[in-house]
Design a protein around this motif. Sequence first.
Motif, PDB file in Angstrom:
ATOM      1  N   GLY A 109      -5.076  -2.122   0.495  1.00  0.00           N
ATOM      2  CA  GLY A 109      -3.836  -1.409   0.212  1.00  0.00           C
ATOM      3  C   GLY A 109      -3.792  -0.041   0.856  1.00  0.00           C
ATOM      4  O   GLY A 109      -2.745   0.407   1.341  1.00  0.00           O
ATOM      5  N   ALA A 134       3.463   1.533  -6.358  1.00  0.00           N
ATOM      6  CA  ALA A 134       3.124   0.123  -6.143  1.00  0.00           C
ATOM      7  C   ALA A 134       1.877  -0.276  -6.921  1.00  0.00           C
ATOM      8  O   ALA A 134       1.713  -1.446  -7.287  1.00  0.00           O
ATOM      9  CB  ALA A 134       2.908  -0.137  -4.650  1.00  0.00           C
ATOM     10  N   THR A 135       0.988   0.688  -7.172  1.00  0.00           N
ATOM     11  CA  THR A 135      -0.231   0.415  -7.947  1.00  0.00           C
ATOM     12  C   THR A 135      -0.127   0.949  -9.365  1.00  0.00           C
ATOM     13  O   THR A 135      -1.137   1.007 -10.083  1.00  0.00           O
ATOM     14  CB  THR A 135      -1.453   1.047  -7.254  1.00  0.00           C
ATOM     15  OG1 THR A 135      -1.233   2.452  -7.102  1.00  0.00           O
ATOM     16  CG2 THR A 135      -1.674   0.433  -5.884  1.00  0.00           C
ATOM     17  N   THR A 136       1.090   1.325  -9.785  1.00  0.00           N
ATOM     18  CA  THR A 136       1.378   1.833 -11.145  1.00  0.00           C
ATOM     19  C   THR A 136       0.346   2.866 -11.578  1.00  0.00           C
ATOM     20  O   THR A 136      -0.165   2.823 -12.699  1.00  0.00           O
ATOM     21  CB  THR A 136       1.445   0.676 -12.167  1.00  0.00           C
ATOM     22  OG1 THR A 136       0.185   0.010 -12.226  1.00  0.00           O
ATOM     23  CG2 THR A 136       2.528  -0.309 -11.795  1.00  0.00           C
ATOM     24  N   SER A 165       9.267   2.440  -6.434  1.00  0.00           N
ATOM     25  CA  SER A 165       8.316   1.334  -6.215  1.00  0.00           C
ATOM     26  C   SER A 165       7.629   0.897  -7.497  1.00  0.00           C
ATOM     27  O   SER A 165       7.007  -0.171  -7.539  1.00  0.00           O
ATOM     28  CB  SER A 165       7.263   1.740  -5.172  1.00  0.00           C
ATOM     29  OG  SER A 165       6.551   2.890  -5.584  1.00  0.00           O
ATOM     30  N   TYR A 166       7.731   1.707  -8.549  1.00  0.00           N
ATOM     31  CA  TYR A 166       7.021   1.418  -9.796  1.00  0.00           C
ATOM     32  C   TYR A 166       7.482   0.108 -10.460  1.00  0.00           C
ATOM     33  O   TYR A 166       6.640  -0.703 -10.880  1.00  0.00           O
ATOM     34  CB  TYR A 166       7.177   2.586 -10.771  1.00  0.00           C
ATOM     35  CG  TYR A 166       6.122   2.638 -11.852  1.00  0.00           C
ATOM     36  CD1 TYR A 166       5.068   3.535 -11.779  1.00  0.00           C
ATOM     37  CD2 TYR A 166       6.174   1.785 -12.952  1.00  0.00           C
ATOM     38  CE1 TYR A 166       4.098   3.592 -12.762  1.00  0.00           C
ATOM     39  CE2 TYR A 166       5.216   1.829 -13.942  1.00  0.00           C
ATOM     40  CZ  TYR A 166       4.179   2.733 -13.842  1.00  0.00           C
ATOM     41  OH  TYR A 166       3.221   2.757 -14.820  1.00  0.00           O
ATOM     42  N   GLY A 169       6.052  -2.644  -8.814  1.00  0.00           N
ATOM     43  CA  GLY A 169       4.613  -2.570  -9.007  1.00  0.00           C
ATOM     44  C   GLY A 169       4.199  -3.274 -10.280  1.00  0.00           C
ATOM     45  O   GLY A 169       3.182  -3.961 -10.335  1.00  0.00           O
ATOM     46  N   GLY A 172       5.545  -7.103  -9.717  1.00  0.00           N
ATOM     47  CA  GLY A 172       4.889  -7.816  -8.619  1.00  0.00           C
ATOM     48  C   GLY A 172       3.573  -8.443  -9.026  1.00  0.00           C
ATOM     49  O   GLY A 172       3.275  -9.587  -8.652  1.00  0.00           O
ATOM     50  N   VAL A 173       2.772  -7.730  -9.805  1.00  0.00           N
ATOM     51  CA  VAL A 173       1.491  -8.294 -10.258  1.00  0.00           C
ATOM     52  C   VAL A 173       1.732  -9.497 -11.159  1.00  0.00           C
ATOM     53  O   VAL A 173       1.047 -10.518 -11.064  1.00  0.00           O
ATOM     54  CB  VAL A 173       0.657  -7.216 -10.987  1.00  0.00           C
ATOM     55  CG1 VAL A 173      -0.675  -7.798 -11.462  1.00  0.00           C
ATOM     56  CG2 VAL A 173       0.405  -6.028 -10.068  1.00  0.00           C
ATOM     57  N   THR A 478       2.180  -3.863  -3.129  1.00  0.00           N
ATOM     58  CA  THR A 478       1.790  -4.490  -4.399  1.00  0.00           C
ATOM     59  C   THR A 478       1.333  -5.923  -4.197  1.00  0.00           C
ATOM     60  O   THR A 478       0.250  -6.327  -4.659  1.00  0.00           O
ATOM     61  CB  THR A 478       2.969  -4.464  -5.395  1.00  0.00           C
ATOM     62  OG1 THR A 478       3.319  -3.116  -5.690  1.00  0.00           O
ATOM     63  CG2 THR A 478       2.599  -5.182  -6.685  1.00  0.00           C
ATOM     64  N   MET A 508      -5.096  -2.787  -9.727  1.00  0.00           N
ATOM     65  CA  MET A 508      -3.786  -2.149  -9.572  1.00  0.00           C
ATOM     66  C   MET A 508      -3.476  -1.172 -10.706  1.00  0.00           C
ATOM     67  O   MET A 508      -2.353  -0.673 -10.805  1.00  0.00           O
ATOM     68  CB  MET A 508      -2.692  -3.229  -9.510  1.00  0.00           C
ATOM     69  CG  MET A 508      -2.885  -4.254  -8.411  1.00  0.00           C
ATOM     70  SD  MET A 508      -2.922  -3.540  -6.756  1.00  0.00           S
ATOM     71  CE  MET A 508      -1.169  -3.309  -6.476  1.00  0.00           C
ATOM     72  N   ASN A 510      -2.876  -1.607 -13.818  1.00  0.00           N
ATOM     73  CA  ASN A 510      -1.617  -2.088 -14.363  1.00  0.00           C
ATOM     74  C   ASN A 510      -1.806  -2.651 -15.771  1.00  0.00           C
ATOM     75  O   ASN A 510      -1.993  -3.858 -15.945  1.00  0.00           O
ATOM     76  CB  ASN A 510      -1.042  -3.163 -13.433  1.00  0.00           C
ATOM     77  CG  ASN A 510       0.427  -3.436 -13.701  1.00  0.00           C
ATOM     78  OD1 ASN A 510       0.874  -3.368 -14.838  1.00  0.00           O
ATOM     79  ND2 ASN A 510       1.175  -3.738 -12.658  1.00  0.00           N
TER      80      ASN A 510
END
Length: 553
Positions: A109, A134-136, A165-166, A169, A172-173, A478, A508, A510
């Motif tokens: 990433g 994207a990676t929270t 992007s959050y 993020g 997406g996972v 993500t 991530m 997350n």
Amino acid sequence: MDWLNGLFVTQSSIQSVVILAGICALGLALGKIRLFGISLGVAFVFFIGIVAGHFGLAVDAKVIAYTETFGLVIFIYMLGLRVGPTFFSSLQHDGFNLNLWSLGIIFLGTIMTVVLGKLTGVSLPNMVGILCGATTNTPALGAAQQAMEHLGRSGGAMALGTAVSYPLGVLGVILVMVLLRKLFVKEEDLENVKQEEEDHTYVGQFVVTNPGVADKSLVEISQMTHAKFIISRIWRGEQVIIPLAQTQLHLYDNLLVVSHKDDVGMMEILFGEHVETDWNREKIDWNHLDSKVESRVIVVTQSVINGKKLGHLQLRRIYGVNVSRVRRGDIQFLGTDDLILQYGDFVTVVGEAKHLDQVEKLFGNASKRLDEPNLGSIMVGIMLGLALGMIPLTIPGMSAPVRLGIAGGPIIMGILIGAIGPHLHLISYSTTSVSLMLRRLGLSLYLACLGLDAGKDFFSTLVRPEGLLWIGLGAILTIVPILLFGLIALKTRKLDFPTVCGILCGAMANPMALGYANDTLNGDTASVSYASVYPLGMFLRVVIAQMLIVAFL
């Protein structure tokens, strides 16, 4: 209508509670709805918060900051406390490999962030902000903004990149986990993971036909193998024997043996004939097997027993009883002498009734005490976790120290107290229902605050020229790394699916996706692997965000 404005518009302590409770309630209710077999669970609270913020609902900024911090800390600490007892044993077995998978996701990433920034012309600070979303990882955003300030530049635009992007993020996972499960995972494989995780023990009946163990004491026999086992009963003709350390086995003795599942073949080699009787089914009346011997489950509620090794209690010598198994939460352990007992353990003891009564007094067996959550120790643990998270860590070449923050400190402290608390005679016990409720409450509050705060600027950022580009870049950062590594892990059969889910969520940073994984998977496998990779992953994300700013600006 003044009372209605007081509930929803005029900012006050009551209005804050009403707004946040309403967001949580609606999000949790809608999270149960399944579309194409998919539900978002607790993660739906985040999106309800965004919608509420967009339509003008607002809560005092200080209340938002406090509640968001408190919710995240409660969730993270209770998660660490939950997985702590099995964390270090998991780390010894495959924790190094789990972190290698996580590092692969993190470094891919990072490389993609630099490359995509060059290809699209998006400035590096904005790309770092997009990466944090994207990676929270809001602690990484804070670290990057601090690095910008040290360079005399503003980091305000980075927060917008994180905001847009959050949401993807988070989502997406979850989407990657759903995709991997639908396409590459068989449901029967998940059932096998559950069974293996919940019970490490096997009860088998064996007839002594090996002359090599005849007329030898159990102490001598245990020294003949590395495998651990407990003989809970010996049937010798019409006689029923509670075996002690010096009890000798005779040919054709019938043994009821408790061992690890993987050692059943070893037990057959050691003793002889394996009797094909299912002693592992759920409902067995052990007390009707014979009249002289009773099997009783006794719960540890005496604080003086917490942290003691089972062997140090000398139950066989003093009371003439055997401990066959110990249940801790959903996990069964073999009752070996080196097992450290914890407050709240359910201990299966075999012996005569009068001796079992004495063991009950020793252990406490006051099950009602377990219904009282030990909130005092939880609050002390949270306080220590926050103190740990605020300790500055100096890294050579970095202009400012880094910190584990409000997420890294509490999870490490929770793991430590859950793992070594009993060794220090600290009572870290919490019922499964209390642990689950506090985790769900903390995560819901965190998501509600996060969504409400992001909602006011979210849609306005989308309509900006670069808004859609930033969202697309965030989605790529993500999805691509976790999809690639998750696919490799499953296709090569290196890891089972719950373990992969935990790695993806931990790499991530997350917790929302972990909440979804826990809602849709049985057991704690995902949480254990998450906790195994989260501390190092969180630390590296924070360091990398600062290094990108310092190295490339």
